[in-house]
Design a protein around this motif. Structure first.
Motif, short mmCIF file in Angstrom:
data_model
loop_
_atom_site.label_atom_id
_atom_site.label_comp_id
_atom_site.label_asym_id
_atom_site.label_seq_id
_atom_site.Cartn_x
_atom_site.Cartn_y
_atom_site.Cartn_z
N VAL A 261 0.93 -1.13 -0.12
CA VAL A 261 0.02 -0.07 0.11
C VAL A 261 0.94 1.40 -0.12
O VAL A 261 0.76 2.33 -0.85
N SER A 262 2.05 1.26 0.79
CA SER A 262 2.82 2.54 0.75
C SER A 262 3.60 2.62 -0.62
O SER A 262 3.57 3.69 -1.11
N GLU A 263 3.97 1.59 -1.20
CA GLU A 263 4.71 1.64 -2.55
C GLU A 263 3.46 2.21 -3.56
O GLU A 263 3.79 2.90 -4.42
N GLN A 264 2.23 1.74 -3.46
CA GLN A 264 1.25 1.98 -4.37
C GLN A 264 0.92 3.72 -4.17
O GLN A 264 0.62 4.51 -5.06
N ARG A 265 1.03 4.12 -3.14
CA ARG A 265 0.82 5.66 -2.88
C ARG A 265 1.75 6.38 -3.44
O ARG A 265 1.71 7.54 -3.86
N LYS A 266 3.11 5.91 -3.16
CA LYS A 266 4.43 6.59 -3.73
C LYS A 266 4.32 6.74 -5.51
O LYS A 266 4.23 7.86 -5.84
N ILE A 267 3.86 5.56 -5.81
CA ILE A 267 3.81 5.46 -7.46
C ILE A 267 2.70 6.47 -7.86
O ILE A 267 2.86 7.32 -8.87
N ALA A 268 1.83 6.72 -7.12
CA ALA A 268 0.62 7.70 -7.57
C ALA A 268 0.82 9.17 -7.25
O ALA A 268 0.10 10.22 -7.75
N GLU A 269 1.98 9.44 -6.59
CA GLU A 269 2.27 10.75 -6.18
C GLU A 269 2.40 11.80 -7.49
O GLU A 269 3.25 11.32 -8.40
N GLY A 270 1.40 12.89 -7.41
CA GLY A 270 1.77 13.84 -8.45
C GLY A 270 1.25 13.07 -9.96
O GLY A 270 1.95 13.87 -10.84
N THR A 271 0.61 12.23 -10.18
CA THR A 271 0.34 11.75 -11.51
C THR A 271 -1.36 11.32 -11.68
O THR A 271 -2.06 11.00 -10.79
N ASN A 272 -1.72 11.43 -12.77
CA ASN A 272 -3.12 10.90 -13.08
C ASN A 272 -2.88 9.51 -13.27
O ASN A 272 -2.25 8.92 -14.15
N ILE A 273 -3.89 8.63 -12.30
CA ILE A 273 -3.50 7.29 -12.44
C ILE A 273 -4.75 6.51 -12.41
O ILE A 273 -5.89 6.99 -11.84
N ILE A 274 -4.83 5.24 -12.75
CA ILE A 274 -5.89 4.27 -12.72
C ILE A 274 -5.31 3.20 -12.00
O ILE A 274 -4.41 2.71 -12.80
N MET A 275 -5.73 2.75 -10.98
CA MET A 275 -5.02 1.54 -10.20
C MET A 275 -6.36 0.52 -9.95
O MET A 275 -7.32 0.90 -9.48
N ASP A 276 -5.97 -0.85 -10.33
CA ASP A 276 -6.99 -1.68 -9.92
C ASP A 276 -6.56 -2.60 -8.78
O ASP A 276 -5.46 -2.77 -8.72
N GLY A 277 -7.52 -3.24 -7.99
CA GLY A 277 -7.17 -4.18 -7.08
C GLY A 277 -8.38 -4.65 -6.28
O GLY A 277 -9.59 -4.72 -6.86
N ARG A 278 -8.05 -4.72 -5.02
CA ARG A 278 -9.12 -5.05 -4.14
C ARG A 278 -9.61 -4.19 -3.18
O ARG A 278 -10.83 -4.03 -2.52
N ASP A 279 -8.63 -3.18 -2.67
CA ASP A 279 -8.70 -2.36 -1.65
C ASP A 279 -8.45 -0.75 -1.94
O ASP A 279 -8.12 -0.21 -1.30
#
Ligand code: DC
Length: 242
Positions: free
Chosen positions: A135-153
């Motif tokens: 989860v912390s990696e996923q938040r880092k990846i999304a910083e300052g970018t337009n993003i579509i992320m898929d998963g369960r949570d």
């Protein structure tokens, strides 16, 4: 802008999220691939994966490999998985044949889709140590970018303030047909009944685990994808963005 797409296995999340990402020029992140990458490393350390000769490169430090294995043998899986998470680096890269997943620069894209990884990933994903790290990696990846992320949570835990939350559903039969197609693309043949049973087992594990179970966020838009083509699902989601 953050778009969160959640749903059970085979509900069409990744196919539709990829299409939307390419249409809007957003970054797409498949968080299931990250849980699969950790699972793959955990299986490989135990010598359970045939035909993959890069074990030493997944975790180059022999001492750390030995420590992880000894935690697994002592049934301290949470410690082993914590060490794995601290040691590996997961990344993605676009290629002509789709998005590739790397562990420490080794392309593991095909291996992480194997039945062996699929059968073990829900178990590995239930550990708090793994979830906190990813989860912390996923938040880092999304910083300052337009993003579509898929998963369960994604809409419930990773980005509770996402601009748009989508929750996809589909019947087990429709999802099993989609999985069969995916698997045959990877050269694996499994019976329809077996895939239905695997999906039901994963649904149960993913939605009853203690840590961030699969559930629809209160403010998510639910779309039943049975009887809808991928393009129809995509257009529905785009209409919410517009
Ligand atoms: O989307 P997928 O089938 O590749 O996901 C593999 C597994 O990873 C799934 O059974 C549950 C877990 N997962 C999770 O717990 N949380 C996420 N955000 C994504 C996947």
């Amino acid at each position: 802008m953050i778009i969160a797409v959640d749903g059970s296995a085979g509900s069409g999340k990744s196919t539709v999220a990829k299409l939307i990402a390419s249409e809007l020029d957003y970054l797409y992140i498949d968080t299931g691939a990250m849980y699969r990458a950790v699972t793959f490393t955990w299986l490989k350390i135990q010598e359970l994966v045939p035909n993959f000769n890069f074990k030493d490169k997944l975790i180059p430090d022999k001492e750390i490999r030995r420590k992880i294995l000894s935690e697994i043998l002592g049934k301290h899986h949470e410690k082993a998985l914590d060490l794995i998470c601290q040691t590996i680096s997961i990344s993605f890269e676009n290629s002509d044949s789709g998005i590739k997943t790397f562990i420490n620069d080794i392309d593991v894209s095909d291996y992480i889709r194997s039945t062996l990884v699929t059968q073990n990933v829900s178990h590995v994903a239930s550990y708090k140590e793994v979830r906190d790290y990813l989860v912390s990696e996923q938040r880092k990846i999304a910083e300052g970018t337009n993003i579509i992320m898929d998963g369960r949570d994604i809409g419930t835990v990773v980005f509770p303030n996402a601009n748009l939350k989508i929750f996809l559903t589909a019947s087990v039969e429709v999802r099993a047909k989609r999985r069969m197609q995916d698997l045959s693309n990877y050269g694996e043949e499994t019976s329809f009944e077996e895939i239905c049973a695997q999906l039901k087992r994963r649904d149960h594990l993913d939605s009853t685990r203690e840590e961030s179970p699969l559930t629809k966020a209160e403010d998510a838009v639910e779309i039943d994808t049975d009887g809808l083509s991928i393009v129809e699902v995509k257009d529905k989601i785009l209409s919410f963005i517009n």
